[in-house]
Design a protein around this motif. Structure first.
Motif, PDB file in Angstrom:
ATOM      1  N   GLN A   1      -7.832  -4.436   0.355  1.00 14.37           N
ATOM      2  CA  GLN A   1      -8.648  -3.637   1.242  1.00 14.37           C
ATOM      3  C   GLN A   1      -8.667  -2.198   0.750  1.00 14.37           C
ATOM      4  O   GLN A   1      -7.650  -1.673   0.311  1.00 14.37           O
ATOM      5  CB  GLN A   1      -8.113  -3.701   2.666  1.00 14.37           C
TER       6      GLN A   1
ATOM      7  N   GLN B   1      -3.935   3.683  13.622  1.00 14.34           N
ATOM      8  CA  GLN B   1      -2.611   3.988  13.094  1.00 14.34           C
ATOM      9  C   GLN B   1      -1.976   5.072  13.955  1.00 14.34           C
ATOM     10  O   GLN B   1      -2.428   6.222  13.962  1.00 14.34           O
ATOM     11  CB  GLN B   1      -2.683   4.433  11.633  1.00 14.34           C
TER      12      GLN B   1
ATOM     13  N   GLN C   1       3.661   4.802  12.161  1.00 10.15           N
ATOM     14  CA  GLN C   1       3.507   3.346  12.190  1.00 10.15           C
ATOM     15  C   GLN C   1       2.510   2.879  11.139  1.00 10.15           C
ATOM     16  O   GLN C   1       1.748   3.674  10.584  1.00 10.15           O
ATOM     17  CB  GLN C   1       3.013   2.894  13.568  1.00 10.15           C
ATOM     18  N   GLY C   2       2.511   1.588  10.890  1.00  4.79           N
ATOM     19  CA  GLY C   2       1.529   1.013   9.995  1.00  4.79           C
ATOM     20  C   GLY C   2       0.202   0.813  10.709  1.00  4.79           C
ATOM     21  O   GLY C   2       0.135   0.837  11.942  1.00  4.79           O
ATOM     22  N   PRO C   3      -0.871   0.593   9.957  1.00  6.81           N
ATOM     23  CA  PRO C   3      -2.170   0.336  10.574  1.00  6.81           C
ATOM     24  C   PRO C   3      -2.148  -0.945  11.399  1.00  6.81           C
ATOM     25  O   PRO C   3      -1.498  -1.924  11.024  1.00  6.81           O
ATOM     26  CB  PRO C   3      -3.109   0.180   9.367  1.00  6.81           C
TER      27      PRO C   3
ATOM     28  N   GLN D   1      -7.667  -7.856  19.072  1.00  8.72           N
ATOM     29  CA  GLN D   1      -6.826  -6.697  19.353  1.00  8.72           C
ATOM     30  C   GLN D   1      -7.624  -5.514  19.893  1.00  8.72           C
ATOM     31  O   GLN D   1      -7.052  -4.452  20.137  1.00  8.72           O
ATOM     32  CB  GLN D   1      -6.100  -6.261  18.081  1.00  8.72           C
TER      33      GLN D   1
ATOM     34  N   TYR E   1       0.842  -1.182   0.000  1.00  5.65           N
ATOM     35  CA  TYR E   1       0.000   0.000   0.000  1.00  5.65           C
ATOM     36  C   TYR E   1       0.884   1.240   0.000  1.00  5.65           C
ATOM     37  O   TYR E   1       2.014   1.215   0.516  1.00  5.65           O
ATOM     38  CB  TYR E   1      -0.901   0.041   1.244  1.00  5.65           C
TER      39      TYR E   1
ATOM     40  N   PHE F   1       3.729   0.796   2.742  1.00  5.59           N
ATOM     41  CA  PHE F   1       3.566  -0.228   3.769  1.00  5.59           C
ATOM     42  C   PHE F   1       3.424  -1.601   3.118  1.00  5.59           C
ATOM     43  O   PHE F   1       2.710  -1.738   2.121  1.00  5.59           O
ATOM     44  CB  PHE F   1       2.311   0.018   4.606  1.00  5.59           C
TER      45      PHE F   1
ATOM     46  N   PHE G   1      -9.343   1.610   1.942  1.00  4.45           N
ATOM     47  CA  PHE G   1      -9.354   2.379   3.171  1.00  4.45           C
ATOM     48  C   PHE G   1     -10.117   3.689   3.017  1.00  4.45           C
ATOM     49  O   PHE G   1     -10.115   4.307   1.951  1.00  4.45           O
ATOM     50  CB  PHE G   1      -7.920   2.721   3.604  1.00  4.45           C
ATOM     51  N   GLY G   2     -10.732   4.098   4.118  1.00  2.00           N
ATOM     52  CA  GLY G   2     -11.300   5.429   4.192  1.00  2.00           C
ATOM     53  C   GLY G   2     -10.226   6.434   4.592  1.00  2.00           C
ATOM     54  O   GLY G   2      -9.094   6.044   4.899  1.00  2.00           O
ATOM     55  N   PRO G   3     -10.575   7.730   4.623  1.00  2.00           N
ATOM     56  CA  PRO G   3      -9.603   8.778   4.928  1.00  2.00           C
ATOM     57  C   PRO G   3      -9.199   8.821   6.395  1.00  2.00           C
ATOM     58  O   PRO G   3      -8.196   9.433   6.739  1.00  2.00           O
ATOM     59  CB  PRO G   3     -10.323  10.062   4.534  1.00  2.00           C
TER      60      PRO G   3
ATOM     61  N   LEU H   1      -8.724   4.214  11.165  1.00  2.00           N
ATOM     62  CA  LEU H   1      -9.027   3.938   9.765  1.00  2.00           C
ATOM     63  C   LEU H   1     -10.063   2.831   9.653  1.00  2.00           C
ATOM     64  O   LEU H   1     -10.005   1.832  10.359  1.00  2.00           O
ATOM     65  CB  LEU H   1      -7.765   3.479   9.033  1.00  2.00           C
TER      66      LEU H   1
ATOM     67  N   LEU I   1      -4.758  -3.700  13.196  1.00  4.44           N
ATOM     68  CA  LEU I   1      -6.157  -4.134  13.201  1.00  4.44           C
ATOM     69  C   LEU I   1      -6.750  -4.127  14.608  1.00  4.44           C
ATOM     70  O   LEU I   1      -6.156  -4.654  15.546  1.00  4.44           O
ATOM     71  CB  LEU I   1      -6.269  -5.550  12.617  1.00  4.44           C
TER      72      LEU I   1
ATOM     73  N   GLY J   1       3.880  -3.572   8.214  1.00  4.62           N
ATOM     74  CA  GLY J   1       5.187  -3.108   8.647  1.00  4.62           C
ATOM     75  C   GLY J   1       5.113  -1.655   9.082  1.00  4.62           C
ATOM     76  O   GLY J   1       4.058  -1.016   9.012  1.00  4.62           O
TER      77      GLY J   1
ATOM     78  N   ALA K   1      -5.721   8.310   2.975  1.00  5.22           N
ATOM     79  CA  ALA K   1      -5.903   6.883   3.222  1.00  5.22           C
ATOM     80  C   ALA K   1      -4.833   6.066   2.501  1.00  5.22           C
ATOM     81  O   ALA K   1      -4.370   6.456   1.427  1.00  5.22           O
ATOM     82  CB  ALA K   1      -7.281   6.444   2.736  1.00  5.22           C
TER      83      ALA K   1
ATOM     84  N   TYR L   1      -9.006  -0.113  11.921  1.00  2.00           N
ATOM     85  CA  TYR L   1      -7.582  -0.094  12.258  1.00  2.00           C
ATOM     86  C   TYR L   1      -7.282   1.161  13.086  1.00  2.00           C
ATOM     87  O   TYR L   1      -7.943   2.187  12.966  1.00  2.00           O
ATOM     88  CB  TYR L   1      -6.718  -0.010  10.992  1.00  2.00           C
TER      89      TYR L   1
END
Lengths: 111, 116
Positions: free
Chosen positions: B105, B37, B41-43, B59, A34, A87, B107-109, B91, B45, A102, A41, B35
């Motif tokens: 997937q 974030q 960092q990454g998202p 989680q 991504y 990512f 994603f929304g904003p 997210l 879940l 990641g 987003a 998610y």
């Protein structure tokens, strides 16, 4: 187990190439890539499934080496629009595997 | 085709206050994800829904977080009471319902939450 991305950040000039790596300590079924621009987003780029395939999308391609449990994203002839944070998300199972992302690689393409 | 819609986009609250986030997934997408974030960092879940059913909430900090997806479309994520450490971007994402490992997937904003 969170995958590890490298490098953490890279700065390029337009037209240059870049490689972003994603490594896992566990066996992988799939790797997802991504791109996220600041304040926006994450946008899906591609999925690579178990089988060692390589995929391409315009000048962005990726490979998946399941034996080494790693994937690489290749950006060729970078454009300004490629700037953002990349990512990888990995999953260890075909049906029940949770996608774990990641920490990201920040790419900045300069004119 | 409309993308994933989230509201509000930004929210600032004081600690111990409640807050709720809303998500409307892409039409026809059975699977919905929330998610969190953190900066840089990454998202990560929090919860995944297949239609109305929460199939993975391992989680989700259940002492203060709750979520629902009534009628299998829109979803709401709630935090009560909020703590300083909850400051993050929340997210929402949706997908067609293929196994998570195989489906892209969308994603929304996101909602940027700041807890003061």
């Amino acid at each position: 187990q969170q995958p590890v991305q490298s490098p953490q950040a890279v700065i390029l000039r337009e037209g240059e190439d870049a490689v972003i790596n994603c490594s896992s300590s566990k066996a992988l079924y799939s790797v997802h890539w991504y791109r996220q621009k600041h304040g926006e987003a994450p946008v899906f780029l591609m999925i690579l499934l178990k089988g060692g395939e390589q995929k391409g999308h315009d000048k962005i391609s990726a490979s998946f080496n399941e034996k080494k449990q790693q994937s690489s994203l290749y950006l060729t002839a970078s454009q300004l629009s490629y700037s953002g944070t990349y990512f990888c998300g990995t999953s260890g199972s075909s049906n029940t595997g949770k996608l774990i992302f990641g920490q990201g690689t920040t790419l900045q393409v300069k004119p | 085709e409309a993308g994933v819609v989230q509201s509000p986009r930004y929210k600032i609250i004081e600690k111990k206050q409640p807050v709720a986030f809303w998500c409307n997934p892409i039409s026809g997408h059975n699977t919905l994800y929330w998610y969190r974030q953190n900066l840089g960092q990454g998202p990560e879940l929090l919860i995944r829904y297949e239609n109305e059913e929460a199939v993975d909430d391992s989680q989700l900090p259940k002492d203060r977080f709750s979520a629902e997806r009534l009628k299998g479309v829109d979803s709401t994520l709630k935090i009560q009471p909020a703590e300083l450490g909850d400051s993050a971007v929340y997210l929402c994402a949706s997908s067609l319902g293929l196994a998570e490992a195989r489906g892209e997937q969308y994603f929304g904003p996101g909602t940027r939450l700041t807890v003061t």
